[in-house]
Design a protein around this motif. Sequence first.
Motif, PDB file in Angstrom:
ATOM      1  N   SER A 121       0.852  -1.197   0.000  1.00 60.11           N
ATOM      2  CA  SER A 121       0.000   0.000   0.000  1.00 60.11           C
ATOM      3  C   SER A 121       0.884   1.241   0.000  1.00 60.11           C
ATOM      4  CB  SER A 121      -0.968  -0.005   1.180  1.00 60.11           C
ATOM      5  OG  SER A 121      -0.291  -0.212   2.398  1.00 60.11           O
ATOM      6  N   SER A 122       0.356   2.301  -0.593  1.00 58.32           N
ATOM      7  CA  SER A 122       1.149   3.508  -0.800  1.00 58.32           C
ATOM      8  C   SER A 122       0.222   4.710  -0.840  1.00 58.32           C
ATOM      9  CB  SER A 122       1.920   3.400  -2.115  1.00 58.32           C
ATOM     10  OG  SER A 122       1.021   3.098  -3.178  1.00 58.32           O
TER      11      SER A 122
ATOM     12  N   GLY B 182       0.314  12.755  -2.106  1.00 56.31           N
ATOM     13  CA  GLY B 182      -0.404  13.879  -2.719  1.00 56.31           C
ATOM     14  C   GLY B 182      -1.892  13.623  -2.903  1.00 56.31           C
ATOM     15  N   GLY B 183      -2.531  13.028  -1.901  1.00 58.09           N
ATOM     16  CA  GLY B 183      -3.973  12.814  -1.973  1.00 58.09           C
ATOM     17  C   GLY B 183      -4.390  11.553  -2.719  1.00 58.09           C
ATOM     18  N   LYS B 184      -3.415  10.856  -3.330  1.00 54.27           N
ATOM     19  CA  LYS B 184      -3.725   9.578  -3.991  1.00 54.27           C
ATOM     20  C   LYS B 184      -3.260   8.445  -3.085  1.00 54.27           C
ATOM     21  CE  LYS B 184      -2.584  11.012  -8.676  1.00 54.27           C
ATOM     22  NZ  LYS B 184      -1.745  10.676  -9.816  1.00 54.27           N
ATOM     23  N   ARG B 185      -3.919   7.313  -3.179  1.00 59.01           N
ATOM     24  CA  ARG B 185      -3.442   6.128  -2.472  1.00 59.01           C
ATOM     25  C   ARG B 185      -3.693   4.920  -3.360  1.00 59.01           C
ATOM     26  NH1 ARG B 185      -8.118   4.616   2.007  1.00 59.01           N
ATOM     27  NH2 ARG B 185      -9.721   4.352   0.416  1.00 59.01           N
ATOM     28  N   ASN B 186      -2.993   3.830  -3.084  1.00 58.73           N
ATOM     29  CA  ASN B 186      -3.152   2.653  -3.921  1.00 58.73           C
ATOM     30  C   ASN B 186      -2.722   1.409  -3.167  1.00 58.73           C
ATOM     31  OD1 ASN B 186      -3.979   1.485  -6.353  1.00 58.73           O
ATOM     32  ND2 ASN B 186      -1.902   1.424  -7.154  1.00 58.73           N
ATOM     33  N   VAL B 187      -3.070   0.260  -3.735  1.00 59.33           N
ATOM     34  CA  VAL B 187      -2.656  -1.023  -3.169  1.00 59.33           C
ATOM     35  C   VAL B 187      -2.465  -1.996  -4.326  1.00 59.33           C
ATOM     36  CG1 VAL B 187      -5.093  -1.628  -2.725  1.00 59.33           C
ATOM     37  CG2 VAL B 187      -3.264  -2.880  -1.554  1.00 59.33           C
TER      38      VAL B 187
ATOM     39  N   LEU C 271     -11.229  -3.297   0.130  1.00 58.18           N
ATOM     40  CA  LEU C 271     -10.118  -3.320   1.085  1.00 58.18           C
ATOM     41  C   LEU C 271     -10.052  -1.957   1.766  1.00 58.18           C
ATOM     42  CD1 LEU C 271      -7.304  -4.987  -1.048  1.00 58.18           C
ATOM     43  CD2 LEU C 271      -8.449  -5.993   0.922  1.00 58.18           C
ATOM     44  N   GLY C 272     -10.398  -1.922   3.033  1.00 55.44           N
ATOM     45  CA  GLY C 272     -10.322  -0.661   3.769  1.00 55.44           C
ATOM     46  C   GLY C 272      -8.902  -0.339   4.152  1.00 55.44           C
ATOM     47  N   GLY C 273      -8.616   0.932   4.323  1.00 51.58           N
ATOM     48  CA  GLY C 273      -7.282   1.337   4.765  1.00 51.58           C
ATOM     49  C   GLY C 273      -7.408   2.244   5.972  1.00 51.58           C
ATOM     50  N   THR C 274      -6.548   2.037   6.969  1.00 56.11           N
ATOM     51  CA  THR C 274      -6.541   2.950   8.114  1.00 56.11           C
ATOM     52  C   THR C 274      -5.133   3.517   8.277  1.00 56.11           C
ATOM     53  OG1 THR C 274      -6.059   1.158   9.624  1.00 56.11           O
ATOM     54  CG2 THR C 274      -8.374   1.727   9.337  1.00 56.11           C
ATOM     55  N   ALA C 275      -5.027   4.564   9.057  1.00 54.80           N
ATOM     56  CA  ALA C 275      -3.753   5.283   9.159  1.00 54.80           C
ATOM     57  C   ALA C 275      -2.665   4.426   9.810  1.00 54.80           C
ATOM     58  CB  ALA C 275      -3.956   6.553   9.980  1.00 54.80           C
ATOM     59  N   ALA C 276      -1.485   4.482   9.221  1.00 55.23           N
ATOM     60  CA  ALA C 276      -0.299   3.875   9.824  1.00 55.23           C
ATOM     61  C   ALA C 276       0.270   4.860  10.856  1.00 55.23           C
ATOM     62  CB  ALA C 276       0.728   3.574   8.734  1.00 55.23           C
ATOM     63  N   THR C 277       1.373   4.490  11.494  1.00 52.71           N
ATOM     64  CA  THR C 277       1.925   5.358  12.554  1.00 52.71           C
ATOM     65  C   THR C 277       3.161   6.122  12.117  1.00 52.71           C
ATOM     66  OG1 THR C 277       3.309   3.575  13.439  1.00 52.71           O
ATOM     67  CG2 THR C 277       1.075   3.790  14.332  1.00 52.71           C
ATOM     68  N   GLN C 278       3.982   5.530  11.235  1.00 56.34           N
ATOM     69  CA  GLN C 278       5.263   6.138  10.871  1.00 56.34           C
ATOM     70  C   GLN C 278       5.317   6.578   9.410  1.00 56.34           C
ATOM     71  OE1 GLN C 278       7.731   6.586  13.214  1.00 56.34           O
ATOM     72  NE2 GLN C 278       6.209   5.788  14.647  1.00 56.34           N
ATOM     73  N   VAL C 279       4.370   6.109   8.616  1.00 50.31           N
ATOM     74  CA  VAL C 279       4.379   6.428   7.183  1.00 50.31           C
ATOM     75  C   VAL C 279       2.984   6.863   6.762  1.00 50.31           C
ATOM     76  CG1 VAL C 279       6.221   4.742   6.757  1.00 50.31           C
ATOM     77  CG2 VAL C 279       3.830   4.061   6.403  1.00 50.31           C
ATOM     78  N   GLY C 280       2.901   7.497   5.594  1.00 54.32           N
ATOM     79  CA  GLY C 280       1.621   7.992   5.104  1.00 54.32           C
ATOM     80  C   GLY C 280       0.778   6.929   4.422  1.00 54.32           C
ATOM     81  N   ALA C 281       1.394   5.819   4.000  1.00 58.81           N
ATOM     82  CA  ALA C 281       0.653   4.742   3.336  1.00 58.81           C
ATOM     83  C   ALA C 281      -0.283   4.077   4.346  1.00 58.81           C
ATOM     84  CB  ALA C 281       1.628   3.715   2.764  1.00 58.81           C
ATOM     85  N   PRO C 282      -1.459   3.634   3.896  1.00 58.92           N
ATOM     86  CA  PRO C 282      -2.418   3.048   4.839  1.00 58.92           C
ATOM     87  C   PRO C 282      -2.123   1.585   5.169  1.00 58.92           C
ATOM     88  CG  PRO C 282      -3.360   3.092   2.641  1.00 58.92           C
ATOM     89  CD  PRO C 282      -2.017   3.764   2.534  1.00 58.92           C
TER      90      PRO C 282
END
Lengths: 185, 185
Positions: free
Chosen positions: B25-26, B29-34, B102-113
């Motif tokens: 997951s990544s 800039g407002g985009k995310r993907n898996v 596939l839901g994504g929730t916030a990670a702790t050290q990186v911006g990827a979910p």
Amino acid sequence: MSTRVAVELAKAYRLLNHGPTVLVSSAHGGKRNVMAAAWSMPLDFDPPKIAVVIDKSTLTRELVEASGEFVLNVPARLQAAATLAVGNASGREIDKFEKVGLGGTAATQVGAPLIEGCLAWLECRVIPEPHNQQTYDLFLGEVVAAWADPAAFSNGRWHFENAERRSIHYLAGGAFFATGDAFEV
Amino acid sequence: MSTRVAVELAKAYRLLNHGPTVLVSSAHGGKRNVMAAAWSMPLDFDPPKIAVVIDKSTLTRELVEASGEFVLNVPARLQAAATLAVGNASGREIDKFEKVGLGGTAATQVGAPLIEGCLAWLECRVIPEPHNQQTYDLFLGEVVAAWADPAAFSNGRWHFENAERRSIHYLAGGAFFATGDAFEV
């Protein structure tokens, strides 16, 4: 020697795609060795390439760097104890082939031996990347020949009918998983 | 969200040591993907490092290169169909999170979910190696946080009691293996 048939190079990645633990065999200047490696993966399809981590402290490292060649052998569950044993011993101290009962026979494209009784074999030539080797113990290789026991892999597919001839996946501390149920989605 | 507890960094390699297929997951800039990746492996113990192949054609590649971060998520068998689906679709065409559920929730050290419902998560920062990235699509990462569902991994060990919550190993053409029997030698 186990039965083996050639695997089409474009499908050689499938021998490692499911992440089995492998044995790395090597030879140079009259010495030969074998070690276990849980850290390997395919890197490209065709020509097939693989990546594997080989620690600086090992005799395997010395033989692979000197010869520029190695074989990734995919061991069967029946060979799990030998896999652990060659992972824990150093080829500098013992002849691991003799001590752990792993026979080696001649490969076709490289000097490193094929380990008898395994499920599959990938003969590899090192793609020299000194920075990766030195900094990360990371070796890249091109697969120049690939073989499999047709009872376990044929037509580009693994099919593990015999529980003792499944591939294995190392965790830590002597604990492994066997490759489990096949399913399609 | 699945339950998750922190995994000691020195033992994070054990989340990948048995060679499961992962979801990468990544975000940037407002985009995310898996995307799905069968080609990943541990590279070092402590600090833990991993290697993963991310093809140039993917949106994931663009987001990982721009952000310098990604998460390796270890999916469960229950998520195999979604794993195959995100492997076959492009994030340039659809929002894969919405389409494959596939839901994504916030990670702790990186911006990827972190992908919900997975068994384990490795938050990674790219170790910049432009030659590897460009020539081999090979990315190295340092694991900066690691998490696991304690029902499947605790005290440094995987223990798969629930068949639908086993990790999975991709072969090809929609065919997977589940992680199988545990055994010790």
